[in-house]
Motif scaffolding. Structure first.
Motif, mmCIF file in Angstrom:
data_model
loop_
_atom_site.group_PDB
_atom_site.id
_atom_site.type_symbol
_atom_site.label_atom_id
_atom_site.label_comp_id
_atom_site.label_asym_id
_atom_site.label_seq_id
_atom_site.Cartn_x
_atom_site.Cartn_y
_atom_site.Cartn_z
ATOM 1 N N LEU A 158 0.820 -1.220 0.000
ATOM 2 C CA LEU A 158 0.000 0.000 0.000
ATOM 3 C C LEU A 158 0.850 1.266 0.000
ATOM 4 N N GLY A 159 1.829 1.305 -0.882
ATOM 5 C CA GLY A 159 2.669 2.500 -1.002
ATOM 6 C C GLY A 159 3.758 2.607 0.034
ATOM 7 N N GLY A 160 4.092 1.500 0.700
ATOM 8 C CA GLY A 160 5.131 1.530 1.723
ATOM 9 C C GLY A 160 6.507 1.800 1.131
ATOM 10 N N THR A 161 7.384 2.383 1.947
ATOM 11 C CA THR A 161 8.745 2.710 1.535
ATOM 12 C C THR A 161 9.728 1.792 2.258
ATOM 13 N N ALA A 162 10.578 1.123 1.491
ATOM 14 C CA ALA A 162 11.606 0.240 2.044
ATOM 15 C C ALA A 162 12.968 0.906 1.923
ATOM 16 N N TYR A 163 13.910 0.439 2.742
ATOM 17 C CA TYR A 163 15.261 0.989 2.766
ATOM 18 C C TYR A 163 16.275 -0.146 2.803
#
Length: 241
Positions: free
Chosen positions: A45-50
């Motif tokens: 759902l539009g999450g941001t990973a690093y």
């Protein structure tokens, strides 16, 4: 109907993605030479990973979009040793990712049951992944919500959805209809403030809403901005923010 900031950011991220599938994907961007941020992931759902690049013990925080370009990028940097999941909403395609990269999956124990068939390490209150990284249980957004602290660069907190930028780019706990326990989420902020100082927590890398950072890849002066929150007023909030 008014939408909360988390939903607005999700809609913005969705609108910015191509309407049709494309073989060309947006590449990860460098924040520092040892930290990269991935484009929003539709699977979460539009999450941001690093990604933290750390002496052959690379740590992936949450699941990025999973395609050939991302796989090749990760493998070009010696792969991934740890996949740290900040909350249940960041699971995405964990099983497929683990199978491809042969990485170890770490998640807080209350959400480990959501990953049947995945070889994982669970923890209760905290776990050390490397000499410079430690996971911290910060329940509230979900039962097993957790943050990852990275000691470099003056202290970086990868906050998942525990702390997100609002429309002004300020770090906030955002109450939604799916928030597990609002008072615990506020208490988890107090826990962070007690644990760190302005000298040991200088940046937040949020797990969503990154469009509200308006081109900035991190939230700077993190401790001071968290300390400025009126937590006693926030805890009384009843409606989703």
């Amino acid at each position: 109907m008014n939408q909360n900031p988390e939903q607005l950011a999700h809609n913005s991220a969705q609108n910015s993605l191509p309407k049709q599938a494309s073989r060309v994907s947006k590449p990860p961007q460098e924040i520092w030479k040892d930290v990269f941020v991935f484009p929003p992931n539709r699977d979460t759902l539009g999450g941001t990973a690093y990604l933290i690049v750390e002496n052959d013990a690379n740590i992936l925080i949450d699941c990025p979009p999973w395609n050939e370009d991302i796989q090749q990028f990760l493998q070009s940097l010696s792969g991934v040793m740890w996949l740290f999941l900040t909350h249940r909403g960041a699971i995405g395609r964990t099983k497929e990712l683990q199978k491809t990269l042969n990485c170890q999956v770490v998640i807080q124990e209350q959400e480990a049951y959501l990953l049947p068939g995945v070889s994982l390490t669970s923890f209760q209150d905290q776990i050390t992944l490397s000499p410079t990284t430690q996971a911290i249980w910060t329940p509230g957004h979900s039962p097993g919500s957790a943050c990852l602290y990275y000691r470099s660069h003056g202290g970086v907190l990868f906050s998942g959805r525990h702390l997100l930028p609002n429309q002004q780019g300020e770090p906030m706990p955002l109450r939604t209809a799916k928030t597990f326990h609002w008072r615990r989420q506020i208490s988890s902020i107090e826990k962070i403030l007690q644990r760190f100082t302005p000298d040991t927590l200088q940046y937040i890398c949020p797990g969503a809403n990154t469009g509200f950072l308006r081109g900035q890849k991190v939230i700077a002066q993190a401790y001071q901005r968290l300390a400025a929150l009126d937590l006693s007023t926030l805890v009384q909030s009843k409606a989703p923010l």
